[in-house]
Design a protein around this motif. Structure first.
Motif, mmCIF file in Angstrom:
data_model
loop_
_atom_site.group_PDB
_atom_site.id
_atom_site.type_symbol
_atom_site.label_atom_id
_atom_site.label_comp_id
_atom_site.label_asym_id
_atom_site.label_seq_id
_atom_site.Cartn_x
_atom_site.Cartn_y
_atom_site.Cartn_z
ATOM 1 N N HIS A 56 18.943 56.532 27.511
ATOM 2 C CA HIS A 56 18.297 55.925 28.678
ATOM 3 C C HIS A 56 18.945 54.581 29.007
ATOM 4 C CE1 HIS A 56 15.233 54.883 31.569
ATOM 5 N NE2 HIS A 56 15.056 53.725 30.946
ATOM 6 N N LEU A 57 19.210 53.768 27.979
ATOM 7 C CA LEU A 57 19.887 52.487 28.199
ATOM 8 C C LEU A 57 21.303 52.701 28.707
ATOM 9 C CD1 LEU A 57 18.746 50.407 25.086
ATOM 10 C CD2 LEU A 57 17.961 50.191 27.445
ATOM 11 N N LYS A 58 21.968 53.736 28.189
ATOM 12 C CA LYS A 58 23.330 54.055 28.624
ATOM 13 C C LYS A 58 23.357 54.335 30.119
ATOM 14 C CE LYS A 58 27.079 57.318 27.949
ATOM 15 N NZ LYS A 58 27.549 58.529 27.288
ATOM 16 N N ASP A 59 22.421 55.116 30.581
ATOM 17 C CA ASP A 59 22.366 55.452 32.005
ATOM 18 C C ASP A 59 21.944 54.259 32.847
ATOM 19 O OD1 ASP A 59 23.110 58.041 31.356
ATOM 20 O OD2 ASP A 59 21.048 58.797 31.375
ATOM 21 N N LYS A 60 20.944 53.535 32.388
ATOM 22 C CA LYS A 60 20.409 52.413 33.160
ATOM 23 C C LYS A 60 21.425 51.292 33.336
ATOM 24 C CE LYS A 60 16.627 49.138 33.404
ATOM 25 N NZ LYS A 60 15.334 48.740 32.924
ATOM 26 N N PHE A 61 22.197 50.994 32.279
ATOM 27 C CA PHE A 61 23.135 49.875 32.313
ATOM 28 C C PHE A 61 24.590 50.306 32.399
ATOM 29 C CE2 PHE A 61 19.320 48.100 30.297
ATOM 30 C CZ PHE A 61 19.133 46.979 31.079
ATOM 31 N N ASP A 62 24.833 51.599 32.585
ATOM 32 C CA ASP A 62 26.187 52.139 32.707
ATOM 33 C C ASP A 62 27.062 51.715 31.524
ATOM 34 O OD1 ASP A 62 28.180 53.662 33.939
ATOM 35 O OD2 ASP A 62 28.991 51.904 34.988
#
Length: 91
Positions: free
Chosen positions: A5-11
């Motif tokens: 989720h963090l990977k997607d949210k913060f690219d």
């Protein structure tokens, strides 16, 4: 895993995700890990860690460690960073 989720949210790239996994794994020792030690343990540079701090909207390494360390959560981290903490550490 919530790091996705963090990977997607913060690219985040693969290196940044592996740094987050390292942080998650070493949550209780975070306050004792210097940026140079983290870089060495992850075969990367301190600049890469600073870039992660900036992507996650922290003012720097110390700020990130302060807000993500296990003791800080008991003292209620700043609301701005609480979401990152909760996602990363599955609370």
């Amino acid at each position: 895993m919530n790091i996705d989720h963090l990977k997607d949210k913060f690219d985040l790239n693969e290196l940044e995700v592996s740094l987050l996994e390292y942080i998650k794994k070493n949550q209780k020792q975070l306050k004792n890990i210097t940026i140079r030690q983290m870089a060495k343990d992850n075969f990367t540079s301190t600049s890469a860690i600073y870039r992660l701090c900036n992507k996650l909207e922290f003012s720097g390494y110390s700020d990130m460690i302060y807000h993500l360390s296990s003791n800080t959560h008991n003292n209620a981290p700043a609301q701005k960073y609480e979401t990152i903490y909760l996602i990363l550490f599955n609370y």
